[in-house]
Design a protein around this motif. Structure first.
Motif, PDB file in Angstrom:
ATOM      1  N   ARG A  55      47.262 -26.975  51.966  1.00  0.00           N
ATOM      2  CA  ARG A  55      46.149 -26.765  52.898  1.00  0.00           C
ATOM      3  C   ARG A  55      46.400 -27.375  54.265  1.00  0.00           C
ATOM      4  O   ARG A  55      45.555 -27.255  55.161  1.00  0.00           O
ATOM      5  CB  ARG A  55      44.868 -27.370  52.305  1.00  0.00           C
ATOM      6  N   ARG A  56      47.529 -28.034  54.440  1.00  0.00           N
ATOM      7  CA  ARG A  56      47.758 -28.765  55.689  1.00  0.00           C
ATOM      8  C   ARG A  56      47.872 -27.842  56.896  1.00  0.00           C
ATOM      9  O   ARG A  56      47.336 -28.143  57.963  1.00  0.00           O
ATOM     10  CB  ARG A  56      49.015 -29.639  55.562  1.00  0.00           C
ATOM     11  N   ALA A  57      48.591 -26.742  56.760  1.00  0.00           N
ATOM     12  CA  ALA A  57      48.775 -25.836  57.897  1.00  0.00           C
ATOM     13  C   ALA A  57      47.430 -25.292  58.369  1.00  0.00           C
ATOM     14  O   ALA A  57      47.151 -25.242  59.578  1.00  0.00           O
ATOM     15  CB  ALA A  57      49.721 -24.703  57.521  1.00  0.00           C
ATOM     16  N   ALA A  58      46.584 -24.897  57.422  1.00  0.00           N
ATOM     17  CA  ALA A  58      45.267 -24.359  57.791  1.00  0.00           C
ATOM     18  C   ALA A  58      44.398 -25.443  58.410  1.00  0.00           C
ATOM     19  O   ALA A  58      43.666 -25.192  59.374  1.00  0.00           O
ATOM     20  CB  ALA A  58      44.583 -23.771  56.558  1.00  0.00           C
ATOM     21  N   SER A  59      44.482 -26.657  57.875  1.00  0.00           N
ATOM     22  CA  SER A  59      43.691 -27.766  58.418  1.00  0.00           C
ATOM     23  C   SER A  59      44.128 -28.094  59.847  1.00  0.00           C
ATOM     24  O   SER A  59      43.292 -28.303  60.734  1.00  0.00           O
ATOM     25  CB  SER A  59      43.834 -28.994  57.523  1.00  0.00           C
ATOM     26  N   ALA A  60      45.452 -28.124  60.070  1.00  0.00           N
ATOM     27  CA  ALA A  60      45.961 -28.377  61.418  1.00  0.00           C
ATOM     28  C   ALA A  60      45.525 -27.282  62.379  1.00  0.00           C
ATOM     29  O   ALA A  60      45.137 -27.551  63.526  1.00  0.00           O
ATOM     30  CB  ALA A  60      47.482 -28.484  61.383  1.00  0.00           C
ATOM     31  N   ALA A  61      45.581 -26.035  61.927  1.00  0.00           N
ATOM     32  CA  ALA A  61      45.190 -24.907  62.783  1.00  0.00           C
ATOM     33  C   ALA A  61      43.720 -25.005  63.171  1.00  0.00           C
ATOM     34  O   ALA A  61      43.352 -24.747  64.328  1.00  0.00           O
ATOM     35  CB  ALA A  61      45.478 -23.588  62.069  1.00  0.00           C
ATOM     36  N   ARG A  62      42.862 -25.377  62.221  1.00  0.00           N
ATOM     37  CA  ARG A  62      41.432 -25.507  62.533  1.00  0.00           C
ATOM     38  C   ARG A  62      41.187 -26.613  63.548  1.00  0.00           C
ATOM     39  O   ARG A  62      40.401 -26.449  64.491  1.00  0.00           O
ATOM     40  CB  ARG A  62      40.638 -25.793  61.253  1.00  0.00           C
ATOM     41  N   TYR A  63      41.862 -27.742  63.340  1.00  0.00           N
ATOM     42  CA  TYR A  63      41.680 -28.863  64.268  1.00  0.00           C
ATOM     43  C   TYR A  63      42.147 -28.483  65.676  1.00  0.00           C
ATOM     44  O   TYR A  63      41.453 -28.748  66.669  1.00  0.00           O
ATOM     45  CB  TYR A  63      42.443 -30.085  63.760  1.00  0.00           C
ATOM     46  N   LEU A  64      43.294 -27.864  65.776  1.00  0.00           N
ATOM     47  CA  LEU A  64      43.841 -27.529  67.093  1.00  0.00           C
ATOM     48  C   LEU A  64      43.061 -26.394  67.749  1.00  0.00           C
ATOM     49  O   LEU A  64      42.964 -26.335  68.982  1.00  0.00           O
ATOM     50  CB  LEU A  64      45.320 -27.165  66.959  1.00  0.00           C
ATOM     51  N   ALA A  65      42.480 -25.510  66.947  1.00  0.00           N
ATOM     52  CA  ALA A  65      41.675 -24.432  67.518  1.00  0.00           C
ATOM     53  C   ALA A  65      40.446 -24.980  68.235  1.00  0.00           C
ATOM     54  O   ALA A  65      39.932 -24.356  69.171  1.00  0.00           O
ATOM     55  CB  ALA A  65      41.248 -23.466  66.415  1.00  0.00           C
ATOM     56  N   ALA A  66      39.994 -26.144  67.805  1.00  0.00           N
ATOM     57  CA  ALA A  66      38.822 -26.760  68.442  1.00  0.00           C
ATOM     58  C   ALA A  66      39.169 -27.424  69.771  1.00  0.00           C
ATOM     59  O   ALA A  66      38.268 -27.826  70.520  1.00  0.00           O
ATOM     60  CB  ALA A  66      38.196 -27.786  67.497  1.00  0.00           C
ATOM     61  N   GLN A  67      40.457 -27.555  70.076  1.00  0.00           N
ATOM     62  CA  GLN A  67      40.893 -28.159  71.341  1.00  0.00           C
ATOM     63  C   GLN A  67      41.001 -27.052  72.383  1.00  0.00           C
ATOM     64  O   GLN A  67      42.028 -26.382  72.507  1.00  0.00           O
ATOM     65  CB  GLN A  67      42.239 -28.890  71.161  1.00  0.00           C
ATOM     66  N   ARG A  68      39.914 -26.826  73.109  1.00  0.00           N
ATOM     67  CA  ARG A  68      39.800 -25.651  73.974  1.00  0.00           C
ATOM     68  C   ARG A  68      40.750 -25.658  75.158  1.00  0.00           C
ATOM     69  O   ARG A  68      40.980 -24.623  75.794  1.00  0.00           O
ATOM     70  CB  ARG A  68      38.354 -25.537  74.479  1.00  0.00           C
ATOM     71  N   ASP A  69      41.317 -26.808  75.485  1.00  0.00           N
ATOM     72  CA  ASP A  69      42.201 -26.881  76.644  1.00  0.00           C
ATOM     73  C   ASP A  69      43.627 -26.439  76.329  1.00  0.00           C
ATOM     74  O   ASP A  69      44.473 -26.376  77.223  1.00  0.00           O
ATOM     75  CB  ASP A  69      42.225 -28.309  77.196  1.00  0.00           C
TER      76      ASP A  69
END
Length: 207
Positions: A55-69
């Protein structure tokens, strides 16, 4: 005089008479992206080891998707570099059950300046029945090739951590390493180099 609190990476500020910068100021041209990238990788390395591997790749993707910059390319690069560290077999003991992230440490120890109480935070701490391992994450690009090229502030930081933990775990060796995320590469810091750095810190304060 009452002891004063100090961050371990700033001890050479006293010993050498001036802080040795290890990276650009956040205000320097082009430095903002570098600091931002480093902070995000650090956060992911702190949190992802507690997530199931699949689940790490999906978790990382979700976290980084929230970084709008961030651009999509930057998100992919940061996730790829972080997951490469976590998936590398040589780093497995650092992220095994029982290892600790962001371990706060504070105190005084033999070899450190007498008038200083160290306050710091170890990125990854591994304590076993046989040894103690201290690991700090560094995102410098490019990283140094050999331990003797490592910035003095980093060596001061690790020498101070080592001294504190040696006073707590006197029955086992305390090893130090820097994890350079650009690579990635784990660089062990020789005891002799850390001993010499500790001597500089102590001697500088007593001079």
């Amino acid at each position: 005089a009452a002891p004063r609190a100090a961050a371990p990476s700033h001890l050479l500020d006293d010993a050498a008479g001036g802080f040795e910068p290890v990276s650009l100021s956040p205000l320097a041209e082009g430095a903002g992206d570098r600091f931002r990238r480093g902070a995000l990788i650090h956060k992911l390395l702190q949190t992802l080891p507690d997530v199931a591997r699949e689940r790490r790749a999906a978790s990382a993707a979700r976290y980084l998707a929230a970084q709008r910059d961030l651009t999509d390319a930057r998100r992919e690069e940061i996730a790829r570099e972080t997951l490469r560290v976590l998936d590398d077999p040589q780093f497995a003991p650092l992220f095994a059950p029982g290892s600790r992230a962001e371990a706060s440490i504070s105190g005084r120890a033999p070899g450190l300046p007498d008038d200083v109480v160290i306050n710091g935070q170890i990125d990854r701490l591994v304590v076993t029945d046989h040894e103690v391992m201290i690991v700090d994450y560094k995102t410098n690009r490019p990283p140094p090739e050999t331990p003797d090229q490592v910035a003095g502030a980093y060596l001061a930081q690790m020498a101070a951590y080592r001294a504190l933990l040696q006073s707590l775990y006197g029955d086992r060796p305390v090893r130090c390493a820097l994890l350079w995320t650009d690579g990635p590469r784990l660089m062990a810091l020789p005891d002799a180099l850390l001993d010499a750095t500790l001597a500089r810190l102590s001697g500088g304060r007593r001079a």
